[in-house]
Design a protein around this motif. Sequence first.
Motif, mmCIF file in Angstrom:
data_model
loop_
_atom_site.group_PDB
_atom_site.id
_atom_site.type_symbol
_atom_site.label_atom_id
_atom_site.label_comp_id
_atom_site.label_asym_id
_atom_site.label_seq_id
_atom_site.Cartn_x
_atom_site.Cartn_y
_atom_site.Cartn_z
ATOM 1 N N GLN A 1 48.239 29.691 24.151
ATOM 2 C CA GLN A 1 48.865 28.415 25.024
ATOM 3 C C GLN A 1 49.684 27.144 24.421
ATOM 4 O O GLN A 1 49.435 27.408 23.526
ATOM 5 C CB GLN A 1 47.152 27.380 25.386
ATOM 6 C CG GLN A 1 47.258 26.709 26.355
ATOM 7 C CD GLN A 1 46.231 25.744 26.411
ATOM 8 O OE1 GLN A 1 44.439 26.094 26.626
ATOM 9 N NE2 GLN A 1 46.551 24.216 27.289
ATOM 10 N N ILE A 2 51.029 26.951 25.082
ATOM 11 C CA ILE A 2 51.600 26.113 25.027
ATOM 12 C C ILE A 2 51.355 24.566 25.886
ATOM 13 O O ILE A 2 51.627 24.901 26.797
ATOM 14 C CB ILE A 2 53.201 26.926 25.304
ATOM 15 C CG1 ILE A 2 53.293 27.814 24.775
ATOM 16 C CG2 ILE A 2 53.947 25.856 24.943
ATOM 17 C CD1 ILE A 2 54.423 28.890 24.522
ATOM 18 N N SER A 3 51.889 23.788 25.228
ATOM 19 C CA SER A 3 51.289 22.046 25.439
ATOM 20 C C SER A 3 52.980 21.730 25.416
ATOM 21 O O SER A 3 53.060 22.105 24.146
ATOM 22 C CB SER A 3 50.458 21.508 25.286
ATOM 23 O OG SER A 3 50.142 20.500 24.799
ATOM 24 N N GLU A 4 53.086 21.159 26.324
ATOM 25 C CA GLU A 4 54.917 20.259 26.677
ATOM 26 C C GLU A 4 54.263 18.690 25.362
ATOM 27 O O GLU A 4 55.444 18.302 25.191
ATOM 28 C CB GLU A 4 54.804 19.927 27.740
ATOM 29 C CG GLU A 4 55.287 20.837 28.776
ATOM 30 C CD GLU A 4 56.136 21.128 30.358
ATOM 31 O OE1 GLU A 4 56.044 19.543 30.333
ATOM 32 O OE2 GLU A 4 55.827 21.825 31.129
ATOM 33 N N THR A 5 52.731 18.861 25.229
ATOM 34 C CA THR A 5 53.117 17.440 24.579
ATOM 35 C C THR A 5 52.289 17.273 23.353
ATOM 36 O O THR A 5 53.050 16.773 22.728
ATOM 37 C CB THR A 5 51.783 16.659 25.328
ATOM 38 O OG1 THR A 5 50.935 17.905 24.931
ATOM 39 C CG2 THR A 5 51.928 16.317 26.623
ATOM 40 N N GLY B 1 52.192 21.226 21.761
ATOM 41 C CA GLY B 1 52.999 22.382 20.874
ATOM 42 C C GLY B 1 52.174 23.410 21.326
ATOM 43 O O GLY B 1 51.174 23.722 22.208
ATOM 44 N N ALA B 2 52.686 24.973 20.863
ATOM 45 C CA ALA B 2 51.913 26.001 20.377
ATOM 46 C C ALA B 2 50.309 26.161 19.779
ATOM 47 O O ALA B 2 50.626 25.592 18.893
ATOM 48 C CB ALA B 2 52.642 27.185 20.749
ATOM 49 N N LEU B 3 49.517 26.591 20.715
ATOM 50 C CA LEU B 3 48.384 26.474 20.628
ATOM 51 C C LEU B 3 47.830 27.925 20.167
ATOM 52 O O LEU B 3 48.304 29.285 20.790
ATOM 53 C CB LEU B 3 47.372 26.470 21.424
ATOM 54 C CG LEU B 3 46.388 25.266 22.213
ATOM 55 C CD1 LEU B 3 46.219 25.178 22.712
ATOM 56 C CD2 LEU B 3 46.664 23.639 19.956
ATOM 57 N N VAL B 4 47.790 28.388 18.079
ATOM 58 C CA VAL B 4 47.651 29.762 18.443
ATOM 59 C C VAL B 4 46.073 29.792 17.031
ATOM 60 O O VAL B 4 45.241 29.562 16.930
ATOM 61 C CB VAL B 4 48.323 29.966 16.813
ATOM 62 C CG1 VAL B 4 48.640 31.127 15.816
ATOM 63 C CG2 VAL B 4 50.167 29.461 17.285
ATOM 64 N N ALA B 5 45.754 31.376 17.632
ATOM 65 C CA ALA B 5 44.133 31.902 18.241
ATOM 66 C C ALA B 5 45.322 32.583 16.113
ATOM 67 O O ALA B 5 45.162 34.058 16.564
ATOM 68 C CB ALA B 5 43.922 32.682 18.599
ATOM 69 N N ARG C 1 40.587 33.703 15.699
ATOM 70 C CA ARG C 1 39.435 33.312 15.517
ATOM 71 C C ARG C 1 39.797 32.231 14.788
ATOM 72 O O ARG C 1 38.506 30.867 15.364
ATOM 73 C CB ARG C 1 38.564 34.040 15.086
ATOM 74 C CG ARG C 1 39.154 34.662 13.647
ATOM 75 C CD ARG C 1 37.938 35.351 12.199
ATOM 76 N NE ARG C 1 36.731 34.513 12.720
ATOM 77 C CZ ARG C 1 35.670 35.364 11.578
ATOM 78 N NH1 ARG C 1 35.846 35.629 11.207
ATOM 79 N NH2 ARG C 1 34.273 34.410 11.954
ATOM 80 N N TYR C 2 40.327 31.999 14.216
ATOM 81 C CA TYR C 2 40.609 30.510 14.305
ATOM 82 C C TYR C 2 41.915 29.205 14.803
ATOM 83 O O TYR C 2 43.208 29.689 15.067
ATOM 84 C CB TYR C 2 40.739 30.571 12.588
ATOM 85 C CG TYR C 2 39.994 30.927 11.892
ATOM 86 C CD1 TYR C 2 38.725 30.527 10.742
ATOM 87 C CD2 TYR C 2 40.501 32.252 10.806
ATOM 88 C CE1 TYR C 2 38.381 31.381 10.394
ATOM 89 C CE2 TYR C 2 39.790 33.424 10.441
ATOM 90 C CZ TYR C 2 38.328 32.467 9.399
ATOM 91 O OH TYR C 2 37.295 33.403 8.934
ATOM 92 N N HIS C 3 41.129 28.170 14.667
ATOM 93 C CA HIS C 3 42.296 26.872 15.329
ATOM 94 C C HIS C 3 43.228 26.952 14.428
ATOM 95 O O HIS C 3 43.909 26.847 13.385
ATOM 96 C CB HIS C 3 41.303 26.290 15.114
ATOM 97 C CG HIS C 3 40.626 25.538 15.850
ATOM 98 N ND1 HIS C 3 41.076 25.287 18.043
ATOM 99 C CD2 HIS C 3 39.410 25.611 16.523
ATOM 100 C CE1 HIS C 3 39.708 25.048 18.000
ATOM 101 N NE2 HIS C 3 38.079 25.456 17.703
ATOM 102 N N GLY C 4 44.555 27.260 15.312
ATOM 103 C CA GLY C 4 45.754 27.258 14.469
ATOM 104 C C GLY C 4 47.062 26.184 15.780
ATOM 105 O O GLY C 4 46.351 26.387 16.988
ATOM 106 N N LEU C 5 48.047 25.451 15.358
ATOM 107 C CA LEU C 5 48.893 24.862 15.977
ATOM 108 C C LEU C 5 50.204 25.170 15.364
ATOM 109 O O LEU C 5 50.259 24.313 14.399
ATOM 110 C CB LEU C 5 48.380 23.380 16.183
ATOM 111 C CG LEU C 5 49.552 22.630 17.032
ATOM 112 C CD1 LEU C 5 49.467 22.464 18.102
ATOM 113 C CD2 LEU C 5 48.616 20.854 16.752
ATOM 114 N N ILE C 6 51.024 25.511 16.191
ATOM 115 C CA ILE C 6 52.233 25.026 15.702
ATOM 116 C C ILE C 6 53.237 23.776 16.141
ATOM 117 O O ILE C 6 53.134 24.018 17.492
ATOM 118 C CB ILE C 6 53.264 25.689 16.152
ATOM 119 C CG1 ILE C 6 52.848 27.731 15.960
ATOM 120 C CG2 ILE C 6 54.984 26.250 15.947
ATOM 121 C CD1 ILE C 6 53.872 28.622 15.723
ATOM 122 N N PRO C 7 53.299 22.493 15.614
ATOM 123 C CA PRO C 7 52.984 21.190 16.456
ATOM 124 C C PRO C 7 54.875 21.121 17.276
ATOM 125 O O PRO C 7 55.322 22.576 17.088
ATOM 126 C CB PRO C 7 53.034 20.567 15.280
ATOM 127 C CG PRO C 7 52.767 21.155 14.288
ATOM 128 C CD PRO C 7 52.471 22.415 14.488
#
Length: 281
Positions: free
Chosen positions: A155-159, A161-165, A169-175
């Motif tokens: 998923q990519i959020s404009e507010t 960043g990019a949500l990464v699996a 299985r683990y929560h990741g975020l590219i701000p």
Amino acid sequence: MIELGKTQELVVHRINEHGGFLGEPDDRKNVVLLPGKQLPKEVKEGDTLSVFIYRDSQDRLIATVNKPAMELGQIARLKVVSVSKIGAFLDWGLEKDLFLPFKEQTSKVRRDDHCVVTLYIDKSDRLCASMKVYDLMISPSPYKTGDQVKGAIYQISETIGALVAVDMRYHGLIPLKELFGEHHVGDMVDARVTKVREDGRLNLSIREKSYRQMDMDADVVYEKIQKRGGHLPFNDKAAPMIIEREFGLSKNAFKRAVGRLLKAGKITISENSIDININKN
């Protein structure tokens, strides 16, 4: 009990021209067909087989010895093989493609795209895919700051960043501040853990450590100036939007790359342009 969407150990109760009929050891009435073309030649009645249970094109329960990309509640990155008026169909390793309804899509998918999905049973007792995987991610992970990880953008959020699996299985975020260049849902990424948050979730960067990244960015900038005939019609004071559009870099990263090239004598900078230093080549 024969369970839809799961791999099970079932007993071969009888065999005929259609294939093998499998079920629980003490239940010869509730059986599922393993088609003859998948039935191992050496198998006989009373043997146990490991099979996955799904539904065929006529919505009948059927067994397969083939292993799908995921089972109930699991997450996988799958390729879109077709799109219809009611949803998309995904390749998950079985003869019948997996249906992804429009209502379960978090972003529009097209043929040959990839998307990160989970497997669920719908109200009609059919196996379907859903892109709504956020709640299935877990934390903490076994990773620490500085570790290299692999994952898929789901998923990519404009507010934010990019949500990464990470590892699916683990929560990741590219701000957002780390998200330069072109990225899409379904992209695989190699990333570095920049922070492990208090809740165990991972902040990620797809850029190398600064000294390595600077060299890589300098190479990208130099190559693109070369493709423009050795002339860039703006310098490092250009608007961030222009720099990101042309190079996929932040303004600060661009300035560092230009500084590296200038120090190496590869370019010259004027009030309105950057040019390849022909005397250096």
